[in-house]
Design an enzyme around this catalytic site. Sequence first.
Site, PDB file in Angstrom:
ATOM      1  CE  LYS A 179      -4.178  -2.812   1.834  1.00  0.00           C
ATOM      2  NZ  LYS A 179      -4.163  -3.334   2.739  1.00  0.00           N
ATOM      3  CG  ASP A 200      -9.892  -0.919   3.678  1.00  0.00           C
ATOM      4  OD1 ASP A 200      -9.594  -1.551   2.614  1.00  0.00           O
ATOM      5  OD2 ASP A 200      -9.437  -1.136   5.467  1.00  0.00           O
ATOM      6  CD  GLN A 226      -3.444  -4.552   6.218  1.00  0.00           C
ATOM      7  OE1 GLN A 226      -3.490  -3.863   5.334  1.00  0.00           O
ATOM      8  NE2 GLN A 226      -4.142  -5.434   5.431  1.00  0.00           N
TER       9      GLN A 226
END
Length: 283
Positions: free
Chosen positions: A52, A119, A96
């Site tokens: 990322k 997200d 995460q």
Amino acid sequence: MYGIIDGKAISQAIKDEVKAEAEKLSETGRKPCLAVILVGSDPASAVYVGNKKKACEYCGFDSVSIEMPEETTEEEVLKKIAELNSDENVDGILVQLPLPKHINEDNVILAIDPSKDVDGFHPVNVGNLLIGRDGFVSCTPAGIIELLKRSDVDIQGKECVVVGRSNIVGKPMAVLMLRENATVTVCHSRTKDLKEVTKRADILIVAIGKPRLITKEYVKDGAVVIDVGIHRTENKKLCGDVDFDDVCERTSLITPVPGGVGPMTIAMLMKNTLISFKNRTGR
Ligand code: NDP
């Protein structure tokens, strides 16, 4: 003769579009910025976070990496999220997953400002998706829509079967296909006679987390097959939830593993971060 949906090429095209737009928009001010929180030292999570970060660099974004030790408390994670929520230079916040067991994932997701939830996991964004309002959409299913559209797959009016009903893939996928006017069926572990259902699909999307479960008996002739699964086999190769070699000849188009859905997730994360940046800066 089947065709391959090239997720590597399509994700590259999306990252290039994002990069070009970000460059133009940040000529006279700050750049888009993604903050990533990693708790603990899970090696796979560290690789995902590294990827990322690399994608942010590629797209000309700033990135902030917050690495917290395994023993970090839930309170400490929530405090960090609160700081990032109020930081005007941060456009996207990603935690995460999975988190260490003593931290409640739901509490963490709920703490993220929905306008920075790139997200697309916050219930506000999930609800917006369901009722057709703007908001962030979970990156993997959003990426699958891009794969289908950029491969000229006609979705409207088609029979779509989604196998899997997780909050991050199956459910948002089904809603997105509905939004594209497909006729959608969702299957799961309690579905009776899975084969009979999947064989109806013009577009079959598989996200079950079981290596090579879908063989040609599950697939209608000429179907488009999208494989979300990722598994490492005994000989260290990657495979999906679909038995590619068995199924491919029956399809009109199919995604490979690797190089299909996988690369799309990060590309869509970059796209979501750019959208948040545009929303925040009014550019
Ligand atoms: P989950 O384990 O959260 O969900 C799996 C779903 O599949 C559940 O709804 C489950 O049903 C269903 N299922 C399990 N076994 C069967 C079966 N035999 N028949 C029918 N349905 C079944 O997985 P995710 O959605 O998170 O991920 C799915 C796969 O996609 C994994 O391999 C994961 O690694 C991969 N993945 C890939 C991503 C990418 O970027 N390419 C991103 C996210 C995931 P029930 O609800 O009844 O338990």
